[in-house]
Design a protein around this motif. Structure first.
Motif: not given
Length: 319
Positions: A131-143, A154-170
């Protein structure tokens, strides 16, 4: 503030029962969804479906989806949450402005299993990408939930990306960046050089970048033509998800080449005292001809002040 959604729903019910013309329901679906329901918490927006047959499916057309931790825990029903997410993401063919998912530290083990059983975070992000998401926010405080789904790439239309407390090595080999991305924030994220490099090179419109308390970066290299604001916080906070690991918080090299950068913040996180000697040995290479504002508490950055020919505002508390 918590009473506003209830007052709003009561007002809608009164309007529907009134003998006079229901002017609110006479508004177009776009106005009702984009300007009224989208301003309510998700649970209250869904509750509006009880008002009348006209309102029954309006909530499925919301352009902004915020799955707060309170919303997911309040339902406590795996099938119901799954059904709601599918309807919100799949039924509406329109573009999605934003998708937010918050998982807090207060989930019990059963709550966590409910969320993980979706596969769900990854599947929903894949649908959001369609659906061509523009803003993506993923926040976790759970281990228990820390891995970033590869579907983010795969979110190629993003204008904003916010990631908190994640493993992003993939880092999929086909990932070439986000061509529309303007705002990016990584806080307490397990990264790698390849992701940072591909993200920056593949995001030519990037204007604002924040990297705070992240681990795993060996050479932090940012060469971005349109970047205006850059914030780098080196170290860790006492309550981050990686504080008990041996992962490295200090890059060997920080190399910045941003011809339009106006504001730079490079600081050691104040609550972090380990590895201070390593920070002094960190190599800093800076080419920021337009930078006017600098905030830092690192000596190694102070030694590079000659690289700021346009500097007007300096805030320095070097240790």
């Amino acid at each position: 503030m918590q009473l506003l959604p209830q007052i709003f729903c009561r007002a809608l019910a009164m309007a529907l029962m009134a003998k006079d013309i229901d002017r609110l329901s006479a508004l177009s679906d776009e106005i009702l969804c984009h300007h009224i329901l989208t301003k309510l918490p998700l649970k209250e927006a869904i509750a509006s479906s009880l008002l009348s047959s006209r309102w029954r499916w309006l909530w499925t057309r919301l352009p902004r989806l915020n799955f707060s931790s309170e919303f997911c825990v309040s339902l406590r029903n795996k099938a119901k949450i799954s059904s709601i997410m599918k309807k919100l993401i799949l039924i509406n063919p329109g573009e999605l402005e934003s998708f937010e998912l918050h998982i807090n530290e207060h989930y019990t083990q059963s709550d966590t299993k409910t969320l993980v059983s979706f596969r769900k975070m990854s599947a929903c992000i894949s649908y959001a990408a369609l659906r061509n998401v523009k803003q993506l926010t993923l926040i976790t405080l759970n281990r228990r939930i820390r891995s970033m789904p590869s579907s983010v790439f795969s979110c190629h239309r993003l204008t904003s990306l916010i990631l908190n407390n994640l493993h992003a090595k993939c880092n999929p080999t086909h990932f070439g960046g986000f061509p529309c991305l303007k705002i990016c924030s990584f806080r307490s994220v397990d990264l790698c050089d390849a992701i940072v490099e591909h993200l920056v090179v593949g995001s030519p419109l990037l204007e604002n970048l924040t990297v705070s308390g992240c681990v795993g970066i060996i050479n932090f290299i940012v060469c971005c033509p349109f970047l205006n604001d850059l914030s780098i916080e080196i170290g860790r906070k006492e309550n981050d998800l990686f504080h008990s690991t041996n992962l490295d918080y200090v890059p060997n090299i920080v190399k910045l080449s941003c011809p339009q950068l106006l504001n730079l913040k490079v600081e050691r996180i104040s609550s972090w005292e380990d590895k201070s000697m390593l920070i002094k040995k960190m190599v800093v290479e800076i080419n920021l001809p337009a930078c006017r504002g600098l905030s830092t508490n690192l000596v190694c950055v102070k030694d590079a002040l000659d690289s700021f020919p346009s500097l007007e505002d300096l805030s320095m508390d070097a240790h």
